[in-house]
Design an enzyme around this catalytic site. Structure first.
Site, PDB file in Angstrom:
ATOM      1  N   ASP A 203      -6.474   0.625  -1.647  1.00  0.00           N
ATOM      2  CA  ASP A 203      -6.889   1.174  -0.355  1.00  0.00           C
ATOM      3  C   ASP A 203      -7.357   2.622  -0.427  1.00  0.00           C
ATOM      4  OD1 ASP A 203      -4.402   2.643  -0.454  1.00  0.00           O
ATOM      5  OD2 ASP A 203      -3.407   0.877   0.377  1.00  0.00           O
TER       6      ASP A 203
ATOM      7  N   HIS B 114      -5.246  -1.348 -10.535  1.00  0.00           N
ATOM      8  CA  HIS B 114      -5.998  -2.554 -10.178  1.00  0.00           C
ATOM      9  C   HIS B 114      -7.371  -2.223  -9.621  1.00  0.00           C
ATOM     10  CE1 HIS B 114      -1.895  -4.793  -9.814  1.00  0.00           C
ATOM     11  NE2 HIS B 114      -2.266  -4.610 -11.057  1.00  0.00           N
TER      12      HIS B 114
ATOM     13  N   ASN C 273      -2.407  -0.230  -5.602  1.00  0.00           N
ATOM     14  CA  ASN C 273      -3.157  -0.396  -4.368  1.00  0.00           C
ATOM     15  C   ASN C 273      -4.633  -0.062  -4.541  1.00  0.00           C
ATOM     16  OD1 ASN C 273      -0.656  -0.976  -3.288  1.00  0.00           O
ATOM     17  ND2 ASN C 273      -0.363   1.066  -2.441  1.00  0.00           N
TER      18      ASN C 273
ATOM     19  N   PRO D 236      -0.981  -5.336   5.256  1.00  0.00           N
ATOM     20  CA  PRO D 236       0.150  -6.167   4.824  1.00  0.00           C
ATOM     21  C   PRO D 236       0.292  -6.193   3.317  1.00  0.00           C
ATOM     22  CG  PRO D 236      -1.696  -7.555   5.490  1.00  0.00           C
ATOM     23  CD  PRO D 236      -2.071  -6.147   5.850  1.00  0.00           C
ATOM     24  N   ASP D 237       1.519  -6.384   2.875  1.00  0.00           N
ATOM     25  CA  ASP D 237       1.755  -6.531   1.443  1.00  0.00           C
ATOM     26  C   ASP D 237       1.497  -7.979   1.030  1.00  0.00           C
ATOM     27  OD1 ASP D 237       3.916  -7.990   2.298  1.00  0.00           O
ATOM     28  OD2 ASP D 237       5.416  -6.497   1.749  1.00  0.00           O
ATOM     29  N   PHE D 238       1.846  -8.308  -0.211  1.00  0.00           N
ATOM     30  CA  PHE D 238       1.580  -9.649  -0.709  1.00  0.00           C
ATOM     31  C   PHE D 238       2.572 -10.688  -0.209  1.00  0.00           C
ATOM     32  CE2 PHE D 238      -1.310  -8.286  -4.184  1.00  0.00           C
ATOM     33  CZ  PHE D 238      -2.189  -9.335  -4.110  1.00  0.00           C
ATOM     34  N   ARG D 239       3.857 -10.376  -0.321  1.00  0.00           N
ATOM     35  CA  ARG D 239       4.841 -11.461  -0.328  1.00  0.00           C
ATOM     36  C   ARG D 239       5.808 -11.485   0.840  1.00  0.00           C
ATOM     37  NH1 ARG D 239       3.576  -9.917  -5.445  1.00  0.00           N
ATOM     38  NH2 ARG D 239       3.057 -11.596  -6.901  1.00  0.00           N
TER      39      ARG D 239
END
Length: 396
Positions: free
Chosen positions: A182, A199, A180, A106-109
């Site tokens: 991942d 990040h 990302n 899932p994404d953040f928002r």
């Protein structure tokens, strides 16, 4: 002055020796500086451009047209035409969590399924706390629980990731800057030197106390056993080198931003809200005539939004450096001559682009998955619907 008067002869001699040494060093530095200036003058003469033959000038102009032709139209057709003829040689891709949603992360928002909505079972005052260093030091368990679900090897690269790999295979990709963690870019076959994880990621881990490095396998073993990794040297907390809120971005990120963006001839932004600085303002680091393409479910990073996302000090600093003015995409402005918005899920849009270019994106992805399986990289397949109901799967 009193101390000087009280010195004996031996002390005065030592002072005189120091002064003489400083003077001698100064003369040496002057001679070295003169020598460097002479070398610069010599190199400048050697680099003077030689007169070109008419046919050489014509060939150079053709190459410039082919490499920097821009887009014939500000839509998917114009982008596909330029990509199909190899009109770009220094493509930069910026991507965010939306690129990995179809992999089951899932994404953040996104309301209802985004990370922030799924963290409520941890009783956090703010969802961001789980990615804050001070919170992690006081309570590392929530992050370790999430990390267990996030560790590389549990998800498959999407069509969007394979699209980036195809840009590399066709000699167009300069760099992929990803938010990302991942690592799916690597699993898609994009070389490590072509990827900048703004990040951070799981590839390396360090102790927060003594800074000792710990292998990915060592950390993964403990996290998968529901343990909090503790340093084997000092018992401090060990954290994957993921950038938490309040931490600085990797040095490699800053170095390659300065090196790459002036060279960029096409910027593709995929699956990001462009709300996190300084990543969001990178869209304004390319030259004014460079096409910029946003592939996303909704328009983001438009001219007013990018500026609004900066606080006073960020805005003042960037403006003082001369790298940011009133930036952002200009999709709906009359002045727009380069920005393209392609609405939809990343996989659907890149598949459309690839088909227009006559690139068999799905076959390449199948080959990637087969190669990963044969090399011993196994995956636990998850559907986006499964992850939407989970409170433990997340994406930073």
């Amino acid at each position: 002055f009193d101390g000087w008067l009280m010195m004996d002869d031996e002390a005065e001699q030592r002072v005189d020796d120091v002064i003489a040494g400083v003077a001698s060093l100064s003369l040496v530095q002057q001679e070295q500086e003169q020598q460097r200036e002479q070398e610069k003058d010599t190199a400048k003469v050697a680099e003077e451009p030689q007169a070109k033959r008419p046919e050489e000038e014509e060939e150079e102009e053709e190459l410039k047209k082919e490499a920097g032709a821009g887009l014939s139209s500000l839509d998917v057709a114009g982008l596909a035409r330029s990509l199909a003829k190899g009109g770009f040689r220094n493509v930069i891709v910026m991507c965010g969590a939306g690129l990995s949603v179809s992999a089951g992360i899932p994404d953040f928002r996104t309301p209802g399924s985004g990370l922030y909505d799924n963290l409520q079972t941890y009783n956090l005052e703010r969802p961001e706390d789980i990615f804050t260093l001070d919170f992690f030091k006081g309570n590392p368990k929530p992050f370790c629980t999430l990390a267990k679900e996030l560790f590389p090897g549990q998800f498959e690269p999407t069509l969007g990731h394979v699209f980036i790999r195809m840009l590399h295979d066709k000699g167009m990709l300069l760099r992929c800057f990803t938010q990302n963690i991942d690592g799916l870019e690597f699993l898609a076959g994009v070389p490590e030197e072509k990827v900048v994880q703004a990040h951070g990621g799981f590839q390396t881990s360090h102790c927060l106390k003594c800074e000792a490095a710990h292998s990915t396998e060592w950390v993964k073993e403990r996290i998968m056993a529901d343990e909090v990794p503790r340093c084997s040297r000092c018992s401090g907390l060990v954290k994957p080198d993921i950038v938490f809120f309040g931490e600085g971005l990797p040095l490699r990120y800053h170095k390659l931003v300065r090196r790459d963006f002036p060279k960029c001839d096409l910027l593709i932004v995929m699956g990001t809200s462009l709300q996190v600085q300084p990543f969001a303002s990178l869209i304004d680091h390319v030259k004014d005539d460079v096409p910029r393409v946003l592939i996303n479910r909704e328009k983001v990073g438009v001219k007013t939004e990018v500026r609004a996302s900066l606080d006073f000090f960020q805005r003042a600093m960037l403006e003082a450096m001369g790298v940011y003015q009133d930036g952002g995409f200009e999709f709906d402005l009359a002045s727009n001559k380069r920005d393209v918005f392609l609405q939809g899920d990343c996989d659907d849009v890149v598949l459309d682009i690839a088909e227009r270019c006559h690139w068999d994106l799905e076959s390449v992805r199948n080959g990637v998955l087969k190669a990963n399986a044969e090399s011993g990289k196994s995956f636990t397949r998850r559907s986006p619907s499964d992850s939407a109901s989970s409170t433990e799967k997340a994406h930073l």
